[in-house]
Design an enzyme around this catalytic site. Structure first.
Site, PDB file in Angstrom:
ATOM      1  N   GLU A  96       0.808  -1.223   0.000  1.00  0.00           N
ATOM      2  CA  GLU A  96       0.000   0.000   0.000  1.00  0.00           C
ATOM      3  C   GLU A  96       0.839   1.269   0.000  1.00  0.00           C
ATOM      4  O   GLU A  96       0.398   2.304  -0.494  1.00  0.00           O
ATOM      5  CB  GLU A  96      -0.965   0.005   1.194  1.00  0.00           C
ATOM      6  CG  GLU A  96      -2.095  -1.027   1.078  1.00  0.00           C
ATOM      7  CD  GLU A  96      -1.735  -2.397   1.602  1.00  0.00           C
ATOM      8  OE1 GLU A  96      -0.544  -2.640   1.907  1.00  0.00           O
ATOM      9  OE2 GLU A  96      -2.643  -3.244   1.717  1.00  0.00           O
ATOM     10  N   PHE A 150     -11.599  -7.062  14.008  1.00  0.00           N
ATOM     11  CA  PHE A 150     -10.526  -7.567  13.150  1.00  0.00           C
ATOM     12  C   PHE A 150     -10.154  -6.510  12.112  1.00  0.00           C
ATOM     13  O   PHE A 150     -11.021  -5.971  11.433  1.00  0.00           O
ATOM     14  CB  PHE A 150     -10.976  -8.863  12.461  1.00  0.00           C
ATOM     15  CG  PHE A 150      -9.932  -9.405  11.523  1.00  0.00           C
ATOM     16  CD1 PHE A 150      -8.694  -9.815  12.008  1.00  0.00           C
ATOM     17  CD2 PHE A 150     -10.177  -9.487  10.161  1.00  0.00           C
ATOM     18  CE1 PHE A 150      -7.724 -10.303  11.139  1.00  0.00           C
ATOM     19  CE2 PHE A 150      -9.214  -9.975   9.288  1.00  0.00           C
ATOM     20  CZ  PHE A 150      -7.989 -10.387   9.784  1.00  0.00           C
ATOM     21  N   GLN A 151      -8.890  -6.228  12.012  1.00  0.00           N
ATOM     22  CA  GLN A 151      -8.345  -5.223  11.082  1.00  0.00           C
ATOM     23  C   GLN A 151      -8.942  -3.836  11.278  1.00  0.00           C
ATOM     24  O   GLN A 151      -9.144  -3.100  10.315  1.00  0.00           O
ATOM     25  CB  GLN A 151      -8.483  -5.689   9.630  1.00  0.00           C
ATOM     26  CG  GLN A 151      -7.655  -6.933   9.381  1.00  0.00           C
ATOM     27  CD  GLN A 151      -7.474  -7.278   7.917  1.00  0.00           C
ATOM     28  OE1 GLN A 151      -8.354  -7.024   7.105  1.00  0.00           O
ATOM     29  NE2 GLN A 151      -6.352  -7.867   7.585  1.00  0.00           N
ATOM     30  N   LYS A 201     -17.514  -0.601   5.949  1.00  0.00           N
ATOM     31  CA  LYS A 201     -18.000  -1.600   4.990  1.00  0.00           C
ATOM     32  C   LYS A 201     -19.519  -1.539   4.825  1.00  0.00           C
ATOM     33  O   LYS A 201     -20.024  -1.672   3.706  1.00  0.00           O
ATOM     34  CB  LYS A 201     -17.550  -2.980   5.473  1.00  0.00           C
ATOM     35  CG  LYS A 201     -17.860  -4.120   4.518  1.00  0.00           C
ATOM     36  CD  LYS A 201     -17.243  -5.418   5.038  1.00  0.00           C
ATOM     37  CE  LYS A 201     -17.762  -6.623   4.285  1.00  0.00           C
ATOM     38  NZ  LYS A 201     -16.887  -6.996   3.161  1.00  0.00           N
ATOM     39  N   MET A 213      24.443   8.595   1.941  1.00  0.00           N
ATOM     40  CA  MET A 213      24.321   9.910   2.556  1.00  0.00           C
ATOM     41  C   MET A 213      24.613   9.843   4.051  1.00  0.00           C
ATOM     42  O   MET A 213      25.246  10.738   4.619  1.00  0.00           O
ATOM     43  CB  MET A 213      22.923  10.490   2.314  1.00  0.00           C
ATOM     44  CG  MET A 213      22.767  11.907   2.831  1.00  0.00           C
ATOM     45  SD  MET A 213      23.989  13.029   2.142  1.00  0.00           S
ATOM     46  CE  MET A 213      23.106  13.636   0.723  1.00  0.00           C
TER      47      MET A 213
END
Ligand SMILES: Cc1ncc(C[n+]2csc(CCOP(=O)(O)OP(=O)(O)O)c2C)c(N)n1
Ligand SMILES: [Mg+2]
Lengths: 161, 564
Positions: free
Chosen positions: B49, B111-112, B161, B478
């Site tokens: 993502e 959940f999630q 949802k 760097m």
């Protein structure tokens, strides 16, 4: 310097955390913060007292204005305004000391809202300095508990300079 | 006919002009995916993502449109956070849609479930949790409005949802409904302020324009160039501003700040009037504030009032859209043009700037192996300056900023504010989606490229001919440079000599892998890469301990440059 900001916000979930997150995330100081409804449905007013030099206060005001849920920010410090805070104090008060304490409270025009066996609850309203003076004076009797609202403020209609 | 929340959302995206969606599915967003094939939206299935958000970001930077990403709840949303913060710090317009657990479960550690609105509050311009279906269309419209107006930025919309599933009759909200009483960015400049600004500019002996990313986001390059050329004022850019003024223009002094040019930093320090436009006086630009442009009266134009007087004192603040402000300045200057012969007036100052540029030009020493600066220079020459360049973060990024000349806006895509390693490859993919026929090159480091290497397959399977040129020094270069200069060469944690075979890795992903190990090989290999119609990785084994110069140590003055 201490500033009192009046902040009109959309009354949406999360708006308080947007404001407090702004202060904590950018290292600004909040002394008191008070939220309540306004006459307009859906709009709340927050009275925030904060401290900082001119540049910091300018940043605080600009950053507040930048938040999408903030409608208006007014720095009441720059205007003549009425600023009050309420405080409840539970003060240790033996019988022998009661009369003395009551006289003191009278001078400060406080109300006694509850009396216990050896303590009393005092309701005090006033500006920042008055409440500070009161707390200092009552400390020698012993303040057991304290609850304060934080300041609320309104701009005076007549702005005399 | 009633439509589901998922259908309504997708229809809103189409109506807002979204063409490409970068996303990754999951349980809380599956209803939207279920409807996706029915809409004219090109979906790019990413592999992480973070990649989706960087792609949307690269797409937005290259095209000027709002980028859009779609991810699921919980881990999908948290993976997106780095991308969102990256876009926030660089003021890139994005709308990120996250799925959320059903309304009834919110707050239950379902959940999630994560409170992504809470998590992203400090790194979005604004965010929304959709609480009922009725508000969804207006929220989506407002999200786009907020993302693209004022100071642009990422906006997140969290859609539970059940709201994706519920149905209602749908009407696209009108433009007037989109307006918000609490959001009114000042876009029109104040005329009085503009007059004061022109007064300062025309009275200056040693003026300089310091231009930032705001020029690019407001499409203000034309009035900027007019002003600079008409009044013969030299221009320096921030990293974010590169491309807003032609890199090959004789008035261009190069980038300023920590790895800026000698000429730019000297000119800033000696200027008497500075016109700062769309820039924010970041610490990487100013160095030690007390000695920054000590003789200059400062005019600061920015759309964000918080940028003004945040770090430096300002003599003439102008809160406005940079394009409108510069056009306003142009109008006033035009009416006063006849006052002086500007070429003659500023000739001594420009001569001084040119002297600085010839005393210490951007350069490198040709000794040892392949010099990374040479590689960037070769990319510039072989692409004829026509490529879109994205970068990773570190030395590769600074060399890409110094040695490629950006002549048009939106041709350098780089993570300026957050400095996010792993940005370059997905950003290049996003840009290639916006411009399928352009040459898009990610100038990469061997460390950074491994942070989102999984997106190679996204490029390959979408037939995107992105070129990744790894300036492979086997170091987190760097950081190693800082260790060398300021930490007694204690190279702790920066040696990356255990690394994958990038050529074999390219092949494993179905891309083309090429390698250059000598200077002679560099140009032919780059030519081959640019000719190849596929995704290509070029592994260039560069001199390992080359440093980026000039360099101003953090917190030092702009004149305290370490030079080549
Ligand atoms: C996500 C992330 N982690 C850590 C850093 C700190 N950091 C800045 S530059 C750099 C080294 C990058 O190495 P490489 O990609 O090989 O580039 P080089 O400097 O060698 O060109 C690191 C670790 C960062 N910017 N981003
Ligand atoms: Mg490296």
């Amino acid at each position: 310097m201490r500033h009192v900001l009046s902040v009109l916000v959309e009354n949406e979930p999360g708006v308080l955390s947007r404001i407090s997150g702004l202060f904590s995330g950018r290292g600004f100081n909040i002394e008191t913060l008070n939220v309540g409804p306004t006459l307009e449905e859906g709009v709340s007013v927050m009275t925030i007292t904060t401290t900082g030099d001119d540049q910091i206060i300018e940043q605080i005001i600009k950053q507040l204005r930048k938040l999408v849920t903030v409608i208006k920010v007014v720095d009441l410090t720059e205007l003549t305004s009425v600023e009050l805070e309420m405080m409840l104090l539970k003060v240790h008060a033996e019988d022998a000391k009661k009369a003395e304490i009551f006289r003191l409270l009278d001078v400060f025009r406080c109300k006694i809202v509850d009396v216990g066996q050896d303590d009393i609850i005092v309701e005090a309203t006033g500006d920042h300095d008055k409440l500070r003076a009161l707390v200092t004076l009552l400390q020698r009797y012993g303040i057991k508990e304290m609850a304060r609202t934080g300041a609320v403020a309104l701009k005076r209609s007549l702005q005399l300079d | 006919m009633p439509k589901s929340g998922a259908q309504i959302l997708l229809e809103c995206l189409v109506r807002e002009g979204v063409e490409a969606l970068f996303g990754y599915p999951g349980g809380a967003i599956i209803d939207i995916y279920d409807q996706l094939p029915n809409y004219p939206l090109k979906h790019i299935l990413v592999r992480h993502e973070q990649g989706a958000v960087h792609m949307a970001d690269g797409y937005a930077r290259a095209s000027g449109k709002v980028g859009c990403a779609l991810v699921t709840s919980g881990p999908g949303a948290t993976n997106a956070v780095t991308g969102i913060a990256n876009a926030y710090l660089d003021s890139i317009p994005l709308v990120v849609i996250t799925g959320q657990v059903p309304t009834a479960l919110i707050g239950n550690d379902a959940f999630q479930e994560v409170d992504i609105v809470g998590i992203t509050r400090p790194c979005t311009k604004h965010n929304f949790l959709v609480k009922d279906l009725e508000s969804l269309p207006l929220i989506i419209r407002r999200a786009f409005h907020l993302a693209r107006t004022g100071r642009p930025g990422p906006v997140l919309v969290d859609v539970p949802k059940d709201i994706q599933q519920k149905k209602m009759a749908f009407k696209f909200p009108s433009d007037s409904a989109v307006a918000m009483r609490s959001y009114n960015p000042t876009v029109q400049p104040n005329k009085q302020q503009l007059k004061k600004a022109v007064g300062l500019l025309l009275g200056a002996k040693r003026p300089i324009i310091y231009a930032g990313g705001g020029i690019i986001s407001s499409n203000a390059s034309d009035p900027l160039a007019w002003l600079a050329r008409t009044l013969q004022i030299p221009v320096t850019c921030t990293l974010m501003g590169l491309g807003c003024f032609p890199g090959e223009d004789p008035l261009f002094l190069g980038m300023l700040g920590m790895h800026g040019t000698y000429a730019a930093n000297m000119a800033i320090t000696n200027s008497d009037v500075m016109l700062a436009v769309g820039a924010r006086f970041d610490d990487r630009v100013t160095g030690k504030l007390a000695t920054f442009a000590p003789h200059a009266k400062i005019i600061h134009v920015d759309i964000d009032p918080t940028s003004i007087r945040k770090n430096v004192r300002v003599d003439v603040p102008v809160v406005a859209d940079c394009r409108l402000a510069l056009e306003g300045l142009k109008e006033i200057v035009e009416s006063r043009l006849a006052e002086k012969d500007w070429v003659a007036v500023h000739a001594p100052w420009l001569g001084q700037c040119k002297d600085w540029a010839t005393q210490h030009p951007l350069t490198w020493k040709e000794n040892g192996g392949i010099k990374p600066q040479y590689v960037v220079d070769a990319i510039y020459r072989l692409s004829k300056g026509q490529a879109i360049i994205s970068t990773e973060v570190g030395q590769n990024q600074m060399w890409a900023a110094q040695f490629y000349k950006y002549n048009t806006p939106r041709t350098l895509l780089t993570s300026g504010g957050l400095g996010t390693m792993g940005f370059g490859l997905p950003a290049a993919i996003g840009a290639q989606i916006a411009f399928p026929d352009k040459l898009v090159v990610d100038v990469a480091g061997d460390g950074s490229i491994q942070m989102n290497i999984q997106e190679l397959i996204t490029a390959v399977c979408n037939k995107l001919p992105v070129k990744v040129v790894i300036l492979n020094n086997g170091y987190l270069g760097m950081v190693r440079q800082w260790q060398e200069l300021f930490y007694a060469k204690n190279y702790c944690g920066t040696c990356m000599d255990a690394q994958p075979d990038f050529v074999a890795l390219a092949k494993a992903y179905g891309a083309v892998g090429l390698r250059a190990t000598t200077k002679e090989e560099v140009e032919p290999v780059l030519e081959e890469a640019f000719r190849t119609p596929n995704t290509v990785i070029v592994d260039v084994r560069v001199e390992r301990e080359e440093n980026v110069y000039p360099m101003i140590p953090a917190g030092a003055s702009l004149t305290e440059m370490l030079l080549v």
